[in-house]
Design an enzyme around this catalytic site. Sequence first.
Site, PDB file in Angstrom:
ATOM      1  N   GLY A  49       0.790  -1.223   0.000  1.00  0.00           N
ATOM      2  CA  GLY A  49       0.000   0.000   0.000  1.00  0.00           C
ATOM      3  C   GLY A  49       0.817   1.264   0.000  1.00  0.00           C
ATOM      4  O   GLY A  49       0.294   2.350  -0.290  1.00  0.00           O
ATOM      5  N   ARG A  78       6.160 -12.703   0.397  1.00  0.00           N
ATOM      6  CA  ARG A  78       5.835 -13.098   1.757  1.00  0.00           C
ATOM      7  C   ARG A  78       4.750 -14.174   1.758  1.00  0.00           C
ATOM      8  O   ARG A  78       4.179 -14.491   0.715  1.00  0.00           O
ATOM      9  CB  ARG A  78       5.410 -11.875   2.559  1.00  0.00           C
ATOM     10  CG  ARG A  78       4.321 -11.099   1.844  1.00  0.00           C
ATOM     11  CD  ARG A  78       4.229  -9.652   2.237  1.00  0.00           C
ATOM     12  NE  ARG A  78       5.337  -8.805   1.866  1.00  0.00           N
ATOM     13  CZ  ARG A  78       5.727  -7.739   2.571  1.00  0.00           C
ATOM     14  NH1 ARG A  78       5.082  -7.408   3.661  1.00  0.00           N
ATOM     15  NH2 ARG A  78       6.738  -7.005   2.188  1.00  0.00           N
ATOM     16  N   ASP A 119       1.181 -11.526   6.469  1.00  0.00           N
ATOM     17  CA  ASP A 119       1.690 -10.670   5.399  1.00  0.00           C
ATOM     18  C   ASP A 119       3.009 -10.016   5.782  1.00  0.00           C
ATOM     19  O   ASP A 119       3.618  -9.335   4.955  1.00  0.00           O
ATOM     20  CB  ASP A 119       0.658  -9.604   5.010  1.00  0.00           C
ATOM     21  CG  ASP A 119       0.234  -8.744   6.188  1.00  0.00           C
ATOM     22  OD1 ASP A 119      -0.392  -9.295   7.114  1.00  0.00           O
ATOM     23  OD2 ASP A 119       0.517  -7.537   6.196  1.00  0.00           O
ATOM     24  N   ASN A 120       3.475 -10.233   7.012  1.00  0.00           N
ATOM     25  CA  ASN A 120       4.772  -9.720   7.454  1.00  0.00           C
ATOM     26  C   ASN A 120       5.787 -10.839   7.649  1.00  0.00           C
ATOM     27  O   ASN A 120       6.755 -10.682   8.388  1.00  0.00           O
ATOM     28  CB  ASN A 120       4.625  -8.935   8.767  1.00  0.00           C
ATOM     29  CG  ASN A 120       3.837  -7.653   8.590  1.00  0.00           C
ATOM     30  OD1 ASN A 120       3.766  -7.114   7.485  1.00  0.00           O
ATOM     31  ND2 ASN A 120       3.238  -7.168   9.657  1.00  0.00           N
TER      32      ASN A 120
END
EC number: 2.7.7.-
Length: 534
Positions: free
Chosen positions: A109, A207, A278-279
Amino acid sequence: MSSAFPTIDQTSFQNSFVEELRGDTSNLNRPRQVPGYHYSRVEPTPVQDPRLLAWSDDLAAFLGLAKPTERGSAVDALAGNLVTGSMKPFAARYGGHQFGSWAGQLGDGRAISLGEVTATDGTFWEIQLKGAGPTPYSRRADGRAVLRSSLREFLCSEAMHHLGVPTTRALSLVGTGDLVVRDMFYNGNPQAEPGAIVARVAPTFVRFGNFQMMASAGELDNLRALADYVIRRYYPELGEPTGPEVYVRWFEEICRRTAVMIAYWMSVGFVHGVMNTDNMSILGLTIDYGPYGWLEPYDPDWTPNTTDFGSRRYAYGQQPNVGLWNLWQLARALAHLVPDPELLRPGLDLYSSTFEQTRHEMMLHKLGLTSQNPEEDKALFEALHEALAGAEVDMTLFFRHLSHAAPAVLRHPASADTAWPELLAAAAYSTSPEEEQSLTQWLHRYLLRLQQETAAPEAIRERMLSANPKYVLRNYLAQQAIEAAEAGNLSVLERLMQVLKTPFAEQPEHEDLAAKRPDWAREKPGCATLSCSS
Protein backbone atom coordinates in the site's frame (compact mmCIF):
# COMPACT_ATOMS: atom_id res chain seq x y z
CA MET A 1 34.12 2.75 -1.30
CA SER A 2 35.41 2.57 -4.83
CA SER A 3 34.70 5.64 -6.95
CA ALA A 4 34.16 3.22 -9.84
CA PHE A 5 30.77 2.31 -8.43
CA PRO A 6 27.77 4.02 -10.06
CA THR A 7 25.11 5.84 -8.10
CA ILE A 8 21.67 4.28 -8.08
CA ASP A 9 20.39 6.47 -10.90
CA GLN A 10 23.28 5.24 -13.07
CA THR A 11 22.97 1.52 -12.38
CA SER A 12 21.09 -1.00 -14.50
CA PHE A 13 18.06 -2.73 -12.99
CA GLN A 14 16.71 -6.21 -13.70
CA ASN A 15 12.98 -6.85 -13.41
CA SER A 16 12.37 -10.57 -12.97
CA PHE A 17 9.19 -10.24 -10.89
CA VAL A 18 7.55 -8.01 -13.48
CA GLU A 19 8.75 -9.98 -16.48
CA GLU A 20 8.04 -13.50 -15.22
CA LEU A 21 4.71 -13.04 -13.40
CA ARG A 22 1.27 -11.69 -14.23
CA GLY A 23 0.89 -7.93 -14.06
CA ASP A 24 -2.25 -5.84 -13.71
CA THR A 25 -3.12 -4.45 -17.14
CA SER A 26 -4.88 -1.36 -15.75
CA ASN A 27 -2.88 1.76 -14.96
CA LEU A 28 -5.59 3.09 -12.67
CA ASN A 29 -3.77 4.10 -9.50
CA ARG A 30 -6.57 4.20 -6.96
CA PRO A 31 -7.53 1.76 -4.21
CA ARG A 32 -9.28 -1.24 -5.76
CA GLN A 33 -9.39 -5.01 -5.88
CA VAL A 34 -6.92 -6.48 -8.35
CA PRO A 35 -8.08 -10.03 -9.08
CA GLY A 36 -6.03 -12.29 -11.32
CA TYR A 37 -2.61 -10.67 -10.95
CA HIS A 38 0.59 -10.86 -8.93
CA TYR A 39 1.33 -7.13 -9.04
CA SER A 40 0.40 -3.74 -10.41
CA ARG A 41 2.76 -1.45 -12.29
CA VAL A 42 2.77 1.89 -10.52
CA GLU A 43 5.21 4.78 -10.37
CA PRO A 44 6.21 6.56 -7.16
CA THR A 45 4.59 9.90 -6.44
CA PRO A 46 7.18 12.74 -6.41
CA VAL A 47 7.96 14.57 -3.17
CA GLN A 48 8.77 18.21 -2.59
CA ASP A 49 12.39 18.35 -1.47
CA PRO A 50 14.23 15.01 -1.23
CA ARG A 51 17.34 15.05 0.93
CA LEU A 52 19.62 12.18 1.97
CA LEU A 53 19.54 11.73 5.74
CA ALA A 54 21.28 8.38 6.20
CA TRP A 55 23.15 5.82 4.13
CA SER A 56 24.38 2.27 4.77
CA ASP A 57 27.96 2.29 3.55
CA ASP A 58 28.59 -1.44 3.91
CA LEU A 59 25.36 -2.47 2.17
CA ALA A 60 26.06 0.01 -0.63
CA ALA A 61 29.57 -1.42 -1.06
CA PHE A 62 28.10 -4.93 -1.30
CA LEU A 63 25.56 -3.76 -3.88
CA GLY A 64 28.23 -1.87 -5.82
CA LEU A 65 26.59 1.53 -5.38
CA ALA A 66 28.29 4.85 -4.66
CA LYS A 67 27.01 7.15 -1.95
CA PRO A 68 25.10 10.06 -3.44
CA THR A 69 25.42 13.69 -2.48
CA GLU A 70 22.82 15.15 -0.12
CA ARG A 71 20.68 16.24 -3.05
CA GLY A 72 20.75 15.34 -6.71
CA SER A 73 19.55 12.79 -9.23
CA ALA A 74 20.56 9.76 -7.16
CA VAL A 75 18.56 11.00 -4.17
CA ASP A 76 15.70 11.78 -6.54
CA ALA A 77 15.72 8.08 -7.49
CA LEU A 78 15.78 7.05 -3.82
CA ALA A 79 12.80 9.34 -3.16
CA GLY A 80 10.75 8.24 -6.17
CA ASN A 81 11.13 11.52 -8.02
CA LEU A 82 13.20 9.86 -10.75
CA VAL A 83 12.40 6.58 -12.49
CA THR A 84 15.22 5.53 -14.79
CA GLY A 85 14.79 3.67 -18.06
CA SER A 86 15.76 0.28 -16.63
CA MET A 87 13.37 0.45 -13.66
CA LYS A 88 9.92 -1.14 -13.88
CA PRO A 89 8.36 -0.11 -10.58
CA PHE A 90 5.55 -2.22 -9.16
CA ALA A 91 3.47 -2.90 -6.07
CA ALA A 92 2.84 -6.54 -5.16
CA ARG A 93 -0.58 -8.03 -4.45
CA TYR A 94 -0.94 -10.17 -1.35
CA GLY A 95 -3.32 -10.91 1.49
CA GLY A 96 -2.82 -12.07 5.04
CA HIS A 97 -4.04 -12.89 8.49
CA GLN A 98 -3.85 -9.83 10.71
CA PHE A 99 -4.01 -10.58 14.44
CA GLY A 100 -5.37 -14.01 13.57
CA SER A 101 -8.18 -12.93 11.23
CA TRP A 102 -8.17 -13.17 7.44
CA ALA A 103 -7.98 -9.62 6.04
CA GLY A 104 -8.41 -10.33 2.33
CA GLN A 105 -6.43 -8.33 -0.20
CA LEU A 106 -3.74 -6.15 1.38
CA GLY A 107 -0.72 -5.65 -0.89
CA ASP A 108 2.00 -3.02 -1.05
CA GLY A 109 0.00 0.00 0.00
CA ARG A 110 2.98 2.35 0.28
CA ALA A 111 5.93 0.26 -0.85
CA ILE A 112 7.01 0.39 -4.49
CA SER A 113 9.78 -1.84 -5.80
CA LEU A 114 12.10 -0.33 -8.39
CA GLY A 115 13.56 -3.64 -9.58
CA GLU A 116 16.72 -5.63 -8.84
CA VAL A 117 20.38 -4.67 -8.90
CA THR A 118 23.29 -7.07 -9.26
CA ALA A 119 25.50 -7.14 -6.18
CA THR A 120 29.26 -7.50 -6.25
CA ASP A 121 28.94 -11.27 -5.68
CA GLY A 122 26.62 -11.67 -8.68
CA THR A 123 23.40 -12.10 -6.69
CA PHE A 124 20.27 -10.04 -7.35
CA TRP A 125 18.77 -7.73 -4.73
CA GLU A 126 15.42 -5.95 -4.95
CA ILE A 127 15.28 -2.29 -3.93
CA GLN A 128 11.95 -1.12 -2.59
CA LEU A 129 10.89 2.41 -1.58
CA LYS A 130 8.66 2.43 1.49
CA GLY A 131 6.56 5.58 1.73
CA ALA A 132 6.72 6.35 -1.99
CA GLY A 133 3.05 7.16 -2.52
CA PRO A 134 -0.30 5.49 -3.15
CA THR A 135 -0.83 2.26 -5.04
CA PRO A 136 -3.96 0.24 -5.90
CA TYR A 137 -3.41 -1.52 -2.54
CA SER A 138 -3.40 1.60 -0.36
CA ARG A 139 -7.01 1.16 0.75
CA ARG A 140 -7.81 4.37 2.66
CA ALA A 141 -4.18 5.39 3.21
CA ASP A 142 -1.97 7.99 1.52
CA GLY A 143 0.96 5.72 0.68
CA ARG A 144 3.38 7.83 2.69
CA ALA A 145 5.53 7.21 5.76
CA VAL A 146 6.75 9.54 8.49
CA LEU A 147 10.31 10.17 9.60
CA ARG A 148 9.95 8.39 12.96
CA SER A 149 8.87 5.07 11.47
CA SER A 150 11.23 5.28 8.51
CA LEU A 151 14.22 6.05 10.72
CA ARG A 152 13.28 3.15 12.99
CA GLU A 153 13.09 0.76 10.04
CA PHE A 154 16.38 1.99 8.60
CA LEU A 155 18.23 1.66 11.90
CA CYS A 156 16.75 -1.66 12.92
CA SER A 157 17.29 -3.37 9.57
CA GLU A 158 20.99 -2.61 9.76
CA ALA A 159 21.28 -3.25 13.52
CA MET A 160 19.75 -6.71 13.13
CA HIS A 161 22.11 -7.53 10.27
CA HIS A 162 25.12 -6.69 12.40
CA LEU A 163 23.73 -8.83 15.22
CA GLY A 164 23.74 -11.74 12.78
CA VAL A 165 19.94 -12.02 12.61
CA PRO A 166 18.45 -13.02 9.20
CA THR A 167 16.91 -9.77 7.97
CA THR A 168 16.06 -7.50 5.11
CA ARG A 169 18.41 -4.54 4.83
CA ALA A 170 18.09 -0.78 4.43
CA LEU A 171 20.15 1.28 1.99
CA SER A 172 19.04 4.86 2.56
CA LEU A 173 16.81 7.20 4.49
CA VAL A 174 15.55 10.23 2.59
CA GLY A 175 13.60 13.15 3.98
CA THR A 176 10.84 14.25 1.62
CA GLY A 177 10.29 17.87 2.60
CA ASP A 178 6.57 17.08 2.91
CA LEU A 179 4.39 16.78 5.99
CA VAL A 180 2.36 13.63 6.62
CA VAL A 181 -0.59 13.53 9.01
CA ARG A 182 -0.64 10.56 11.39
CA ASP A 183 -2.57 9.65 14.54
CA MET A 184 0.30 7.93 16.35
CA PHE A 185 -1.80 5.94 18.81
CA TYR A 186 -5.14 6.01 16.95
CA ASN A 187 -6.59 8.05 19.82
CA GLY A 188 -8.06 10.97 17.90
CA ASN A 189 -4.94 13.13 18.04
CA PRO A 190 -3.61 13.41 14.47
CA GLN A 191 -0.45 15.45 13.96
CA ALA A 192 1.48 16.64 10.93
CA GLU A 193 4.91 14.98 10.93
CA PRO A 194 7.90 15.19 8.59
CA GLY A 195 7.77 12.59 5.84
CA ALA A 196 10.55 10.21 4.84
CA ILE A 197 11.24 7.25 2.56
CA VAL A 198 13.43 4.27 3.38
CA ALA A 199 14.97 2.23 0.57
CA ARG A 200 14.89 -1.32 1.83
CA VAL A 201 16.70 -4.20 0.21
CA ALA A 202 16.21 -7.98 0.04
CA PRO A 203 16.59 -10.73 -2.55
CA THR A 204 12.78 -10.59 -2.69
CA PHE A 205 9.95 -9.15 -0.62
CA VAL A 206 7.60 -12.05 -1.41
CA ARG A 207 5.84 -13.10 1.76
CA PHE A 208 3.44 -15.78 3.02
CA GLY A 209 0.53 -13.52 2.13
CA ASN A 210 1.33 -13.56 -1.59
CA PHE A 211 0.55 -17.27 -1.70
CA GLN A 212 -2.43 -16.94 0.62
CA MET A 213 -3.95 -14.35 -1.70
CA MET A 214 -3.72 -16.59 -4.75
CA ALA A 215 -5.10 -19.60 -2.91
CA SER A 216 -7.92 -17.64 -1.29
CA ALA A 217 -8.98 -16.23 -4.66
CA GLY A 218 -8.83 -19.65 -6.31
CA GLU A 219 -6.10 -18.46 -8.67
CA LEU A 220 -4.25 -21.76 -8.73
CA ASP A 221 -2.34 -21.00 -11.93
CA ASN A 222 -1.03 -17.81 -10.33
CA LEU A 223 -0.24 -19.71 -7.13
CA ARG A 224 1.83 -22.29 -9.02
CA ALA A 225 3.55 -19.64 -11.15
CA LEU A 226 4.60 -17.68 -8.06
CA ALA A 227 5.83 -20.81 -6.30
CA ASP A 228 7.83 -21.87 -9.34
CA TYR A 229 9.33 -18.38 -9.69
CA VAL A 230 10.44 -18.33 -6.04
CA ILE A 231 11.88 -21.85 -6.19
CA ARG A 232 13.82 -21.27 -9.41
CA ARG A 233 15.20 -17.93 -8.34
CA TYR A 234 15.72 -18.24 -4.57
CA TYR A 235 15.83 -21.99 -3.90
CA PRO A 236 17.78 -23.27 -6.93
CA GLU A 237 19.31 -26.06 -4.84
CA LEU A 238 15.90 -27.78 -4.93
CA GLY A 239 16.03 -28.17 -8.70
CA GLU A 240 13.27 -27.51 -11.21
CA PRO A 241 9.73 -27.56 -9.72
CA THR A 242 8.60 -30.50 -11.82
CA GLY A 243 6.56 -32.39 -9.24
CA PRO A 244 4.97 -32.19 -5.79
CA GLU A 245 8.08 -33.50 -4.04
CA VAL A 246 9.85 -30.23 -4.88
CA TYR A 247 7.07 -28.18 -3.28
CA VAL A 248 7.26 -30.40 -0.19
CA ARG A 249 11.03 -29.92 0.17
CA TRP A 250 10.59 -26.20 -0.46
CA PHE A 251 8.02 -25.86 2.30
CA GLU A 252 10.32 -27.75 4.66
CA GLU A 253 13.13 -25.31 3.88
CA ILE A 254 10.83 -22.32 4.49
CA CYS A 255 9.92 -23.86 7.85
CA ARG A 256 13.58 -24.43 8.71
CA ARG A 257 14.61 -20.87 7.84
CA THR A 258 11.68 -19.37 9.73
CA ALA A 259 12.58 -21.40 12.82
CA VAL A 260 16.18 -20.22 12.71
CA MET A 261 15.08 -16.59 12.31
CA ILE A 262 12.75 -16.70 15.32
CA ALA A 263 15.37 -18.50 17.42
CA TYR A 264 17.69 -15.55 16.68
CA TRP A 265 14.95 -13.14 17.75
CA MET A 266 14.55 -14.95 21.04
CA SER A 267 18.30 -15.10 21.59
CA VAL A 268 18.76 -11.32 21.47
CA GLY A 269 15.41 -10.43 23.08
CA PHE A 270 13.84 -8.95 19.94
CA VAL A 271 10.07 -8.58 19.72
CA HIS A 272 8.71 -8.07 16.20
CA GLY A 273 5.37 -6.74 17.43
CA VAL A 274 3.21 -7.51 14.39
CA MET A 275 3.75 -11.05 13.11
CA ASN A 276 0.85 -11.05 10.68
CA THR A 277 1.20 -13.56 7.83
CA ASP A 278 1.69 -10.67 5.40
CA ASN A 279 4.77 -9.72 7.45
CA MET A 280 6.46 -13.13 7.08
CA SER A 281 9.19 -13.42 4.45
CA ILE A 282 9.20 -16.46 2.18
CA LEU A 283 13.01 -16.46 2.63
CA GLY A 284 12.98 -16.56 6.44
CA LEU A 285 14.11 -12.94 6.81
CA THR A 286 12.92 -10.40 9.36
CA ILE A 287 10.66 -8.09 7.39
CA ASP A 288 8.50 -5.01 8.05
CA TYR A 289 9.95 -3.24 11.08
CA GLY A 290 6.97 -1.55 12.70
CA PRO A 291 6.22 -1.54 16.45
CA TYR A 292 9.25 -3.62 17.43
CA GLY A 293 11.27 -3.55 20.62
CA TRP A 294 13.87 -5.30 22.73
CA LEU A 295 13.16 -6.86 26.09
CA GLU A 296 14.50 -4.59 28.75
CA PRO A 297 12.84 -5.99 31.85
CA TYR A 298 12.62 -9.67 30.88
CA ASP A 299 8.90 -10.33 30.43
CA PRO A 300 7.62 -13.11 28.12
CA ASP A 301 4.22 -11.34 27.96
CA TRP A 302 5.63 -8.02 26.79
CA THR A 303 4.74 -6.55 23.43
CA PRO A 304 5.67 -3.06 22.24
CA ASN A 305 2.54 -2.89 20.07
CA THR A 306 -0.34 -0.96 21.64
CA THR A 307 -2.69 -2.50 19.08
CA ASP A 308 -1.91 -5.90 20.61
CA PHE A 309 -2.36 -5.00 24.26
CA GLY A 310 -5.71 -6.78 24.48
CA SER A 311 -4.55 -10.26 23.50
CA ARG A 312 -0.72 -9.96 23.50
CA ARG A 313 -0.80 -12.33 20.57
CA TYR A 314 2.61 -11.12 19.39
CA ALA A 315 4.35 -10.89 22.77
CA TYR A 316 7.95 -12.04 23.08
CA GLY A 317 7.11 -15.46 24.51
CA GLN A 318 4.42 -16.12 21.90
CA GLN A 319 6.65 -15.60 18.86
CA PRO A 320 7.65 -19.28 18.42
CA ASN A 321 4.00 -20.39 18.53
CA VAL A 322 2.90 -17.64 16.15
CA GLY A 323 5.63 -18.65 13.72
CA LEU A 324 4.19 -22.17 13.65
CA TRP A 325 0.63 -20.87 13.25
CA ASN A 326 1.69 -18.66 10.36
CA LEU A 327 3.44 -21.57 8.65
CA TRP A 328 0.28 -23.62 9.05
CA GLN A 329 -1.60 -20.89 7.17
CA LEU A 330 1.04 -20.97 4.44
CA ALA A 331 0.69 -24.75 4.28
CA ARG A 332 -3.05 -24.36 3.71
CA ALA A 333 -2.27 -22.22 0.67
CA LEU A 334 0.46 -24.50 -0.69
CA ALA A 335 -1.71 -27.57 -0.18
CA HIS A 336 -3.17 -26.83 -3.62
CA LEU A 337 0.21 -27.75 -5.14
CA VAL A 338 0.47 -31.26 -3.67
CA PRO A 339 -1.82 -34.30 -3.96
CA ASP A 340 -2.17 -34.74 -0.18
CA PRO A 341 -1.93 -31.88 2.34
CA GLU A 342 -0.45 -34.32 4.87
CA LEU A 343 2.74 -34.23 2.80
CA LEU A 344 3.36 -30.77 4.25
CA ARG A 345 3.03 -31.80 7.89
CA PRO A 346 6.70 -32.88 8.25
CA GLY A 347 7.66 -29.29 7.44
CA LEU A 348 5.74 -28.07 10.48
CA ASP A 349 7.41 -30.73 12.61
CA LEU A 350 10.76 -29.61 11.22
CA TYR A 351 9.98 -26.04 12.27
CA SER A 352 9.42 -27.12 15.88
CA SER A 353 12.50 -29.35 16.11
CA THR A 354 14.71 -26.79 14.34
CA PHE A 355 13.56 -24.00 16.61
CA GLU A 356 14.20 -26.01 19.76
CA GLN A 357 17.60 -27.21 18.58
CA THR A 358 18.71 -23.77 17.36
CA ARG A 359 17.56 -22.00 20.48
CA HIS A 360 19.25 -24.63 22.66
CA GLU A 361 22.53 -24.19 20.77
CA MET A 362 22.27 -20.42 21.08
CA MET A 363 21.71 -20.66 24.82
CA LEU A 364 24.77 -22.90 25.14
CA HIS A 365 26.74 -20.22 23.30
CA LYS A 366 25.32 -17.39 25.41
CA LEU A 367 26.27 -19.24 28.60
CA GLY A 368 29.72 -20.31 27.40
CA LEU A 369 28.90 -24.02 27.40
CA THR A 370 30.32 -26.44 24.84
CA SER A 371 30.11 -29.90 26.33
CA GLN A 372 26.82 -31.71 25.83
CA ASN A 373 24.58 -32.49 28.79
CA PRO A 374 21.18 -32.06 27.08
CA GLU A 375 18.74 -32.84 29.86
CA GLU A 376 20.65 -30.96 32.53
CA ASP A 377 21.13 -27.99 30.23
CA LYS A 378 17.47 -27.89 29.18
CA ALA A 379 16.43 -27.77 32.84
CA LEU A 380 19.07 -25.11 33.52
CA PHE A 381 17.78 -22.93 30.68
CA GLU A 382 14.14 -23.29 31.75
CA ALA A 383 15.07 -22.33 35.30
CA LEU A 384 16.88 -19.24 34.02
CA HIS A 385 13.86 -18.08 31.99
CA GLU A 386 11.66 -18.53 35.07
CA ALA A 387 14.10 -16.62 37.28
CA LEU A 388 14.46 -13.77 34.78
CA ALA A 389 10.71 -13.56 34.28
CA GLY A 390 10.22 -13.21 38.03
CA ALA A 391 12.45 -10.16 38.29
CA GLU A 392 12.86 -6.83 36.51
CA VAL A 393 16.18 -7.77 34.94
CA ASP A 394 17.39 -6.27 31.69
CA MET A 395 17.98 -9.20 29.34
CA THR A 396 20.80 -7.65 27.30
CA LEU A 397 22.68 -6.36 30.34
CA PHE A 398 22.23 -9.59 32.29
CA PHE A 399 23.87 -11.75 29.63
CA ARG A 400 26.57 -9.19 28.83
CA HIS A 401 27.62 -8.75 32.45
CA LEU A 402 27.40 -12.51 32.97
CA SER A 403 29.90 -12.88 30.10
CA HIS A 404 32.46 -11.07 32.25
CA ALA A 405 31.39 -12.23 35.70
CA ALA A 406 30.98 -15.97 35.18
CA PRO A 407 34.52 -16.67 33.83
CA ALA A 408 35.96 -14.50 36.62
CA VAL A 409 34.05 -16.47 39.26
CA LEU A 410 35.07 -19.72 37.57
CA ARG A 411 38.70 -18.71 38.07
CA HIS A 412 38.10 -17.54 41.66
CA PRO A 413 34.95 -19.25 43.07
CA ALA A 414 35.21 -17.35 46.36
CA SER A 415 34.46 -14.12 44.48
CA ALA A 416 30.88 -15.26 43.77
CA ASP A 417 29.58 -13.61 46.95
CA THR A 418 30.48 -10.20 45.56
CA ALA A 419 30.27 -10.89 41.81
CA TRP A 420 26.64 -12.05 41.72
CA PRO A 421 25.22 -9.05 43.67
CA GLU A 422 27.24 -6.71 41.45
CA LEU A 423 25.82 -8.44 38.36
CA LEU A 424 22.25 -8.09 39.58
CA ALA A 425 22.79 -4.46 40.56
CA ALA A 426 24.07 -3.71 37.05
CA ALA A 427 21.27 -5.54 35.23
CA ALA A 428 18.17 -5.18 37.40
CA TYR A 429 15.71 -2.31 37.32
CA SER A 430 14.38 -3.46 40.67
CA THR A 431 14.20 -6.80 42.48
CA SER A 432 12.66 -7.99 45.70
CA PRO A 433 14.77 -10.07 48.10
CA GLU A 434 12.89 -13.17 46.94
CA GLU A 435 13.53 -12.45 43.27
CA GLU A 436 17.19 -11.72 43.94
CA GLN A 437 17.49 -14.95 45.88
CA SER A 438 15.98 -16.92 43.00
CA LEU A 439 18.47 -15.48 40.51
CA THR A 440 21.38 -15.98 42.90
CA GLN A 441 20.42 -19.63 43.38
CA TRP A 442 20.33 -20.05 39.62
CA LEU A 443 23.76 -18.43 39.29
CA HIS A 444 25.24 -20.89 41.79
CA ARG A 445 23.64 -23.76 39.87
CA TYR A 446 25.04 -22.37 36.63
CA LEU A 447 28.53 -22.11 38.14
CA LEU A 448 28.47 -25.81 38.99
CA ARG A 449 27.55 -26.57 35.40
CA LEU A 450 30.26 -24.23 34.09
CA GLN A 451 32.85 -26.08 36.18
CA GLN A 452 32.22 -29.14 34.00
CA GLU A 453 33.74 -27.30 31.02
CA THR A 454 37.31 -28.04 30.01
CA ALA A 455 37.94 -24.70 28.27
CA ALA A 456 39.93 -22.00 30.03
CA PRO A 457 37.92 -19.18 31.63
CA GLU A 458 39.28 -16.70 29.08
CA ALA A 459 38.05 -18.86 26.19
CA ILE A 460 34.65 -19.14 27.85
CA ARG A 461 34.54 -15.38 28.25
CA GLU A 462 35.31 -14.78 24.57
CA ARG A 463 32.67 -17.31 23.53
CA MET A 464 30.05 -15.57 25.66
CA LEU A 465 30.99 -12.08 24.53
CA SER A 466 30.59 -13.13 20.90
CA ALA A 467 27.01 -14.24 21.59
CA ASN A 468 25.80 -11.56 24.00
CA PRO A 469 25.66 -8.09 22.45
CA LYS A 470 26.47 -5.05 24.49
CA TYR A 471 24.52 -2.71 22.22
CA VAL A 472 21.00 -3.20 20.88
CA LEU A 473 18.59 -0.69 19.39
CA ARG A 474 16.63 0.11 22.50
CA ASN A 475 13.48 2.05 21.71
CA TYR A 476 14.52 5.05 23.77
CA LEU A 477 17.76 5.31 21.77
CA ALA A 478 15.82 5.24 18.52
CA GLN A 479 13.44 7.87 19.89
CA GLN A 480 16.33 10.16 20.81
CA ALA A 481 17.65 9.85 17.25
CA ILE A 482 14.17 10.59 15.87
CA GLU A 483 13.69 13.72 17.97
CA ALA A 484 17.14 15.02 17.05
CA ALA A 485 16.56 14.32 13.34
CA GLU A 486 13.20 16.08 13.45
CA ALA A 487 15.05 19.08 14.86
CA GLY A 488 17.61 18.91 12.04
CA ASN A 489 20.40 17.21 14.03
CA LEU A 490 21.59 13.95 12.40
CA SER A 491 24.60 13.40 14.66
CA VAL A 492 22.64 11.26 17.14
CA LEU A 493 21.50 8.99 14.32
CA GLU A 494 24.99 8.80 12.81
CA ARG A 495 26.62 7.92 16.13
CA LEU A 496 24.04 5.24 16.84
CA MET A 497 24.51 3.77 13.36
CA GLN A 498 28.26 3.47 13.90
CA VAL A 499 27.97 1.86 17.33
CA LEU A 500 25.39 -0.69 16.18
CA LYS A 501 27.72 -1.88 13.42
CA THR A 502 29.84 -3.63 16.08
CA PRO A 503 27.33 -4.54 18.79
CA PHE A 504 29.57 -7.17 20.41
CA ALA A 505 32.57 -4.86 20.81
CA GLU A 506 33.16 -3.04 24.10
CA GLN A 507 33.41 0.50 22.62
CA PRO A 508 33.99 2.10 26.06
CA GLU A 509 33.64 5.60 24.61
CA HIS A 510 29.97 4.81 23.90
CA GLU A 511 29.15 3.27 27.28
CA ASP A 512 26.07 5.48 27.64
CA LEU A 513 24.43 3.68 24.68
CA ALA A 514 24.58 0.39 26.60
CA ALA A 515 22.81 1.74 29.67
CA LYS A 516 19.54 0.55 31.13
CA ARG A 517 16.40 2.27 29.95
CA PRO A 518 16.13 5.48 32.02
CA ASP A 519 13.09 6.11 34.19
CA TRP A 520 11.86 8.93 31.92
CA ALA A 521 11.54 6.45 29.05
CA ARG A 522 9.40 3.92 30.92
CA GLU A 523 6.10 5.37 29.72
CA LYS A 524 7.16 7.83 27.05
CA PRO A 525 5.54 7.27 23.63
CA GLY A 526 8.03 5.75 21.21
CA CYS A 527 10.26 4.54 24.05
CA ALA A 528 8.12 1.89 25.70
CA THR A 529 5.15 1.45 23.40
CA LEU A 530 4.36 2.06 19.76
CA SER A 531 1.55 1.38 17.34
CA CYS A 532 1.33 0.33 13.72
CA SER A 533 0.94 4.01 12.74
CA SER A 534 3.62 5.21 10.37
